[in-house]
Design an enzyme around this catalytic site. Structure first.
Site, PDB file in Angstrom:
ATOM      1  N   ASP A 150       0.831  -1.215   0.000  1.00 27.15           N
ATOM      2  CA  ASP A 150       0.000   0.000   0.000  1.00 27.15           C
ATOM      3  C   ASP A 150       0.862   1.260   0.000  1.00 27.15           C
ATOM      4  O   ASP A 150       1.998   1.256   0.472  1.00 27.15           O
ATOM      5  CB  ASP A 150      -0.917  -0.030   1.238  1.00 27.15           C
ATOM      6  CG  ASP A 150      -2.063   0.964   1.125  1.00 27.15           C
ATOM      7  OD1 ASP A 150      -2.394   1.396   0.001  1.00 27.15           O
ATOM      8  OD2 ASP A 150      -2.643   1.295   2.179  1.00 27.15           O
ATOM      9  N   TRP A 208       2.998   7.914  -2.219  1.00 25.55           N
ATOM     10  CA  TRP A 208       4.413   8.046  -2.571  1.00 25.55           C
ATOM     11  C   TRP A 208       4.552   9.018  -3.742  1.00 25.55           C
ATOM     12  O   TRP A 208       5.402   9.913  -3.741  1.00 25.55           O
ATOM     13  CB  TRP A 208       4.976   6.670  -2.953  1.00 25.55           C
ATOM     14  CG  TRP A 208       6.431   6.667  -3.307  1.00 25.55           C
ATOM     15  CD1 TRP A 208       7.480   6.426  -2.469  1.00 25.55           C
ATOM     16  CD2 TRP A 208       6.995   6.928  -4.602  1.00 25.55           C
ATOM     17  NE1 TRP A 208       8.672   6.516  -3.158  1.00 25.55           N
ATOM     18  CE2 TRP A 208       8.407   6.823  -4.458  1.00 25.55           C
ATOM     19  CE3 TRP A 208       6.472   7.229  -5.852  1.00 25.55           C
ATOM     20  CZ2 TRP A 208       9.275   7.018  -5.532  1.00 25.55           C
ATOM     21  CZ3 TRP A 208       7.335   7.426  -6.921  1.00 25.55           C
ATOM     22  CH2 TRP A 208       8.723   7.316  -6.750  1.00 25.55           C
ATOM     23  N   HIS A 231       2.607   3.485  -8.875  1.00 24.88           N
ATOM     24  CA  HIS A 231       2.335   2.074  -9.196  1.00 24.88           C
ATOM     25  C   HIS A 231       3.503   1.462  -9.970  1.00 24.88           C
ATOM     26  O   HIS A 231       3.893   0.327  -9.733  1.00 24.88           O
ATOM     27  CB  HIS A 231       1.039   1.949 -10.005  1.00 24.88           C
ATOM     28  CG  HIS A 231      -0.193   2.370  -9.252  1.00 24.88           C
ATOM     29  ND1 HIS A 231      -0.435   1.995  -7.947  1.00 24.88           N
ATOM     30  CD2 HIS A 231      -1.256   3.142  -9.613  1.00 24.88           C
ATOM     31  CE1 HIS A 231      -1.596   2.520  -7.546  1.00 24.88           C
ATOM     32  NE2 HIS A 231      -2.105   3.224  -8.539  1.00 24.88           N
ATOM     33  N   LEU A 274      10.832 -20.498  -4.580  1.00 24.54           N
ATOM     34  CA  LEU A 274       9.847 -19.638  -3.908  1.00 24.54           C
ATOM     35  C   LEU A 274       8.485 -19.747  -4.597  1.00 24.54           C
ATOM     36  O   LEU A 274       8.412 -19.780  -5.830  1.00 24.54           O
ATOM     37  CB  LEU A 274      10.339 -18.192  -3.998  1.00 24.54           C
ATOM     38  CG  LEU A 274       9.453 -17.116  -3.377  1.00 24.54           C
ATOM     39  CD1 LEU A 274       9.640 -17.084  -1.869  1.00 24.54           C
ATOM     40  CD2 LEU A 274       9.767 -15.751  -3.964  1.00 24.54           C
ATOM     41  N   GLU A 305       0.960 -13.140  12.478  1.00 21.22           N
ATOM     42  CA  GLU A 305       1.497 -11.958  13.144  1.00 21.22           C
ATOM     43  C   GLU A 305       1.386 -10.788  12.169  1.00 21.22           C
ATOM     44  O   GLU A 305       1.709 -10.933  10.985  1.00 21.22           O
ATOM     45  CB  GLU A 305       2.966 -12.174  13.528  1.00 21.22           C
ATOM     46  CG  GLU A 305       3.170 -13.267  14.567  1.00 21.22           C
ATOM     47  CD  GLU A 305       2.470 -12.965  15.888  1.00 21.22           C
ATOM     48  OE1 GLU A 305       2.390 -11.786  16.279  1.00 21.22           O
ATOM     49  OE2 GLU A 305       1.995 -13.931  16.522  1.00 21.22           O
TER      50      GLU A 305
END
Ligand code: IPE
Ligand code: IPE
Ligand code: MG
Length: 250
Positions: A21, A26, A38, A132, A208
């Site tokens: 976000d 920014w 973006h 990954l 968390e």
């Protein structure tokens, strides 16, 4: 400062989910159009995928476009769709080469046909990769995901394949978009906002949560390491007692 990998390897979260976000803010802070935020956000995503893999994270889920983001101006939506197209076209080969497996969660129905095809292509090309796992939450809303799961479950009940009394947490979980993936250990949100905005509501029951003030285009390895260090200091109890808490109360 100690590298996160200096800690017990097992303490690096297996699955990290990120609410990317702050792109618009920014850009606004720099007098630039939102789309520039973006664009720079895509660079941050590339960096983050690389860093997460290097740090030993196994699964990274990123929130790229929410079901509610359709309420934005058409021009911004068009730019975001364009960036997704370009990201898959430009980066898929490289991701594949580095062993990344791409998965997509979210609603596919109603997407532009070429985008639907690109999503399938990304998943198909990388399906046997063992590095990954990159889960892209695109046109994703957690409530929508749970409602779709309930619909499919109800169809099974209607067809006599499933008895209502047999429905458990695992049954419903099995109808979600990526039922084979473990829940996120750590959910990070950038930009200082402290809410989930309809992201992984089911799966984050015991995640968390770490909120970082930086806007997404500024996210880098150091910020990710900081969030992981904060995670490593948390005591996950899952409703039970750990040796430490049990001792404190005795
Ligand atoms: C995140 O940045 C990207 C998407 C939600 C698609 P935002 O576009 O929400 O940026 P802010 O929150 O307005 O700064
Ligand atoms: C959440 O950010 C969605 C994504 C990051 C893709 P938003 O900017 O849409 O969330 P709100 O509107 O601030 O809650
Ligand atoms: Mg936002």
């Amino acid at each position: 400062m100690a590298d996160v990998s200096d800690n017990a390897k097992s303490a690096v979260p297996h699955h990290v989910a990120i609410i990317m976000d702050g792109n618009g803010r920014w850009a606004a802070a720099r007098g630039l159009p939102r789309v520039e935020g973006h664009r720079r956000g895509v660079d941050a995503l590339r960096r983050t995928i690389r860093s997460a893999g290097e740090m030993g994270v196994k699964i990274i889920t990123v929130f790229s476009f929410s079901s509610e983001n359709w309420s934005r101006p058409a021009a911004e939506i068009g730019e975001l769709m364009g960036l997704l197209r370009r990201f898959i076209r430009n980066d898929l080969a490289e991701l594949h080469k580095s062993g990344v497996r791409v998965r997509i969660i979210g609603e596919r129905a109603g997407l532009e046909a070429d985008i639907g095809r690109l999503l399938v292509e990304a998943e198909e090309l990388t399906k046997d990769n063992t590095g990954l796992t990159l889960v892209v939450a695109f046109n994703y809303g957690a409530r929508q995901e749970i409602a779709r799961a309930a619909q499919r479950m109800a169809e099974d009940v209607a067809q006599g394949k499933l008895k209502p009394e047999d429905i458990t947490i695992d049954t419903l979980g099995g109808f979600l978009d990526a039922p084979d993936l473990p829940d996120p250990d750590l959910v990070i949100r950038t930009s200082g906002e402290q809410r989930l905005s309809n992201f992984l509501l089911w799966q984050s029951a015991y995640s968390e949560l770490v909120f970082v003030p930086v806007h997404w285009p500024d996210f880098d390895r150091a910020v990710l390491e900081g969030a992981i260090r904060e995670y490593q200091q948390r005591e996950r109890r899952f409703g039970g007692l750990t040796a430490k808490t049990a001792q404190a109360g005795s």
